[in-house]
Scaffold this motif. Sequence first.
Motif, short mmCIF file in Angstrom:
data_model
loop_
_atom_site.label_atom_id
_atom_site.label_comp_id
_atom_site.label_asym_id
_atom_site.label_seq_id
_atom_site.Cartn_x
_atom_site.Cartn_y
_atom_site.Cartn_z
N PHE A 75 -44.98 12.66 38.76
CA PHE A 75 -44.89 12.55 37.29
C PHE A 75 -43.78 11.58 36.89
CE2 PHE A 75 -42.78 13.82 33.37
CZ PHE A 75 -43.82 13.71 32.46
N TRP A 76 -42.57 11.76 37.45
CA TRP A 76 -41.44 10.91 37.08
C TRP A 76 -41.66 9.47 37.53
CZ3 TRP A 76 -38.77 12.29 33.22
CH2 TRP A 76 -38.49 13.64 32.99
N ASN A 77 -42.32 9.27 38.68
CA ASN A 77 -42.62 7.91 39.12
C ASN A 77 -43.60 7.23 38.16
OD1 ASN A 77 -40.91 7.97 41.33
ND2 ASN A 77 -42.50 8.70 42.71
N SER A 78 -44.54 8.00 37.63
CA SER A 78 -45.48 7.47 36.65
C SER A 78 -44.77 7.10 35.35
CB SER A 78 -46.57 8.51 36.39
OG SER A 78 -47.39 8.12 35.34
N VAL A 79 -43.88 7.96 34.91
CA VAL A 79 -43.11 7.71 33.68
C VAL A 79 -42.26 6.45 33.84
CG1 VAL A 79 -41.22 8.58 32.24
CG2 VAL A 79 -43.10 10.09 32.87
N VAL A 80 -41.58 6.33 34.97
CA VAL A 80 -40.67 5.21 35.17
C VAL A 80 -41.44 3.88 35.31
CG1 VAL A 80 -40.36 5.15 37.68
CG2 VAL A 80 -38.44 4.66 36.18
N ARG A 81 -42.64 3.93 35.86
CA ARG A 81 -43.45 2.70 35.92
C ARG A 81 -43.75 2.18 34.52
NH1 ARG A 81 -46.00 5.20 40.26
NH2 ARG A 81 -47.64 6.04 38.91
N GLN A 82 -44.05 3.09 33.61
CA GLN A 82 -44.33 2.71 32.22
C GLN A 82 -43.08 2.14 31.55
OE1 GLN A 82 -47.42 2.90 31.16
NE2 GLN A 82 -47.00 2.09 29.12
N ILE A 83 -41.95 2.78 31.77
CA ILE A 83 -40.68 2.31 31.19
C ILE A 83 -40.32 0.95 31.75
CG2 ILE A 83 -38.18 2.75 31.07
CD1 ILE A 83 -38.91 5.76 31.05
N ASN A 84 -40.39 0.80 33.07
CA ASN A 84 -40.06 -0.48 33.71
C ASN A 84 -40.97 -1.60 33.22
OD1 ASN A 84 -37.94 0.63 35.15
ND2 ASN A 84 -39.17 0.98 36.99
N ARG A 85 -42.25 -1.29 33.05
CA ARG A 85 -43.20 -2.29 32.57
C ARG A 85 -42.89 -2.70 31.13
NH1 ARG A 85 -48.19 0.42 32.82
NH2 ARG A 85 -47.72 0.65 35.02
N SER A 86 -42.58 -1.73 30.29
CA SER A 86 -42.33 -2.00 28.87
C SER A 86 -40.98 -2.67 28.63
CB SER A 86 -42.38 -0.70 28.06
OG SER A 86 -43.66 -0.13 28.13
N ALA A 87 -39.94 -2.21 29.34
CA ALA A 87 -38.58 -2.68 29.07
C ALA A 87 -38.13 -3.76 30.04
CB ALA A 87 -37.61 -1.52 29.11
N GLY A 88 -38.91 -4.02 31.08
CA GLY A 88 -38.50 -5.00 32.07
C GLY A 88 -37.31 -4.53 32.89
N SER A 89 -37.19 -3.23 33.06
CA SER A 89 -36.07 -2.66 33.83
C SER A 89 -36.52 -2.37 35.25
CB SER A 89 -35.56 -1.40 33.13
OG SER A 89 -36.63 -0.49 32.93
N ASN A 90 -35.61 -1.79 36.03
CA ASN A 90 -35.90 -1.53 37.44
C ASN A 90 -35.34 -0.16 37.85
OD1 ASN A 90 -36.92 -2.08 39.96
ND2 ASN A 90 -35.09 -3.15 40.64
N PHE A 91 -35.72 0.89 37.13
CA PHE A 91 -35.25 2.24 37.43
C PHE A 91 -36.14 2.89 38.48
CE2 PHE A 91 -33.94 1.78 32.88
CZ PHE A 91 -32.59 1.73 33.11
N THR A 92 -35.64 3.97 39.07
CA THR A 92 -36.43 4.77 40.00
C THR A 92 -36.85 6.06 39.30
OG1 THR A 92 -34.54 5.98 40.88
CG2 THR A 92 -35.12 3.89 41.98
#
Length: 123
Positions: A75-92
């Motif tokens: 779940f958290w990996n799915s959430v972070v993929r969306q955030i990274n895609r939208s914000a151009g970030s690189n979180f885990t």
Amino acid sequence: MFNFNANTTISTTTTTSTSTSTTTTITNTMNNNNMNRRTRQRVEWSEEEIRLLINQRRHRNLEYYRTPGRSRTAFWNSVVRQINRSAGSNFTGNQCKRKFENLVTMYNVSKIIKIKGNIYILK
């Protein structure tokens, strides 16, 4: 108490009854995994990234509670993929989970503590 850095060397000399000296050298070398675990780097989140995190978690609340297991890593990996895609970030996923847990904690603490001047009053 000793503080060991990545390449700390300690030498000790021990004398036995026969007056022979034995030198023992202890070298503490930590691999990157152990070093990262002990010295967690602070991750900076922008306001936009925090808003994305809160919105993702809010809109996917039902999915969160229907996800089996306690860790909910997928779940958290799915959430972070969306955030990274939208914000151009690189979180885990783990950073995302920890940030959300910290936001919830700070929100709950701020509801309990009311600041009046320099005096903290618990409700």
